[in-house]
Motif scaffolding. Sequence first.
Motif, PDB file in Angstrom:
ATOM      1  N   GLU A   1       0.783  -1.643   0.385  1.00 54.52           N
ATOM      2  CA  GLU A   1       0.028  -0.251  -0.081  1.00 54.52           C
ATOM      3  C   GLU A   1       1.122   1.194  -0.286  1.00 54.52           C
ATOM      4  O   GLU A   1       0.567   1.899  -0.193  1.00 54.52           O
TER       5      GLU A   1
ATOM      6  N   HIS B   1       1.973   3.014  -3.592  1.00 56.95           N
ATOM      7  CA  HIS B   1       1.221   3.621  -4.098  1.00 56.95           C
ATOM      8  C   HIS B   1       1.062   5.359  -4.500  1.00 56.95           C
ATOM      9  O   HIS B   1       1.606   5.845  -3.165  1.00 56.95           O
TER      10      HIS B   1
ATOM     11  N   SER C   1      -7.749   0.172  -4.414  1.00 50.96           N
ATOM     12  CA  SER C   1      -6.595   1.573  -4.245  1.00 50.96           C
ATOM     13  C   SER C   1      -6.925   2.151  -5.800  1.00 50.96           C
ATOM     14  O   SER C   1      -7.247   3.551  -5.726  1.00 50.96           O
TER      15      SER C   1
ATOM     16  N   ASP D   1      -6.853   5.297   2.679  1.00 47.53           N
ATOM     17  CA  ASP D   1      -6.531   3.722   2.260  1.00 47.53           C
ATOM     18  C   ASP D   1      -5.381   3.907   2.877  1.00 47.53           C
ATOM     19  O   ASP D   1      -4.260   3.556   3.250  1.00 47.53           O
TER      20      ASP D   1
END
Lengths: 225, 246
Positions: A217, A220, B55, B176
């Motif tokens: 994650e 990103h 995402s 996120d």
Amino acid sequence: MSVKLGLLALLAEEPKYGARLRAEFEARTGGTWPLNVGQVYTTLSRLERDGLVEAVGEDAEGRIAYRLTSTGRSEVSRWWLEPVDRDSTPRDELVIKLALAVTVEGVDVHRVVQTQRTATLKHLQDLTRLKHRASAGDRDTGPDTDSHDTAWLLVLENLIFAAEAEVRWLDHVETRLAREASRPRRRTSGTPTDEPTDEPTNERGPGHEQGQPTTSEKDHHRTTA
Amino acid sequence: MGTMGTTNTPILRLAEVTRVHGSDATAVRALAGVSMEVHAGELVAVMGPSGSGKSTLLNLAGGLDAPTSGQVFVEGEAIGALRGDGLARLRRRRVGFVFQDFNLIPSLTAAENVALPLELDGQRVRRARRHALAALDLVGVRELADRYPDAMSGGQQQRVAIARALVGDRKLVLADEPTGALDSHTGEDVLRVLRERCDDGAAGLLVTHEARHAAWADRVVFLRDGVVVDSTGQPATADSLLEPTA
Ligand SMILES: Nc1ncnc2c1ncn2[C@@H]1O[C@H](COP(=O)(O)OP(=O)(O)O)[C@@H](O)[C@H]1O
Ligand SMILES: [Mg+2]
């Protein structure tokens, strides 16, 4: 949950007689819920009375096999479709239901899992709302009600933990099914495998076990605004 | 929760959004025909296994990425039509992001971090600082205004990040896995703050794998292989659970 639904689910496969139903029920649910033959036959005669099953006749040894009527068949379909009702049944029904779902031919287990997950999350949302309200009310209450509020919060939190555990277990069921599904391929490759069955399961869901790239994650896009 | 009345124009609307990464043989369809709305006052959670497109969905919603087909509307405006400057302005004025790793600038204090998007947008320093302090107040960390990120706990940094996402009257916060790096108690506090910001009129889209955190949302949407497979907002429509048996 009654024994009734478990037996109906097994009879959906093919006609069976009582002793076999008992043995299969126990074998497939890992002995979670032991039955005796008497219980099975009483249940079968009740089901017959209610028009959910019918006798198909005796075999050489005089055993009566039963099969589902169309009413019985729709009763089973309905059970697979609906989430387990939290209010009226012990939570074990879900365990039994999934144990049967993975062994009975033709059941879309992923659908069963997702239907339950959605229902359990709704339940979790309700509990969270109650908890939010309970802890927001903290300020307005006098000292007398403090311990009652704490007790209520603890009860809510117990239910929250239980619901959360159920969702995690459902994620885990999918993970395991995905792993089992990929197993025959490994066998046919002929390479001796160290079955990694005891590796810690990843609670984040099945994706991790399916060889999909697990993009961090963190990698990103970042932005500060 | 979600007590703020919803207006007719959603803050965020995705219409049949598809995103294919790469082309031909290497093409990955990260999202396939996803439609959803998030209104003012609403917090929507997205759950799904890794790789299911969560995402990608957030990045498209915030204009960090563009759909292969379909459209994204922020406060009624199709952001596909925006270019360069317009997109940058969208991200400074209307949309805020919160990430797992907080993403605060280490050499700036909490107040300076929060004021940054406003200053980038041309606001005067004093005015930007005033708004930043107000935003920090709303997330309960006004007293940390002059601290640097490395002198704050993870939970405090994440509150600052939420303040930065919403400073200057921005309406859409995209988060996120904002609790991914926090212990469960701190994670819950952060969710509570996000919930309160939404109750006060913001629209929130939250990606999380923690059911307990998703439960703070008004609606939980489940993604799988780029498709919305279910949502707590509408009754499940399971119709072909049992294959017809011969
Ligand atoms: N920039 C990219 N280029 C190529 N493929 C990508 C890119 N970003 C994401 N993907 C792919 O798209 C799918 C969805 O990814 P993502 O949105 O990151 O999922 P999630 O956040 O649910 O884990 C995955 O298969 C991923 O590998
Ligand atoms: Mg992701």
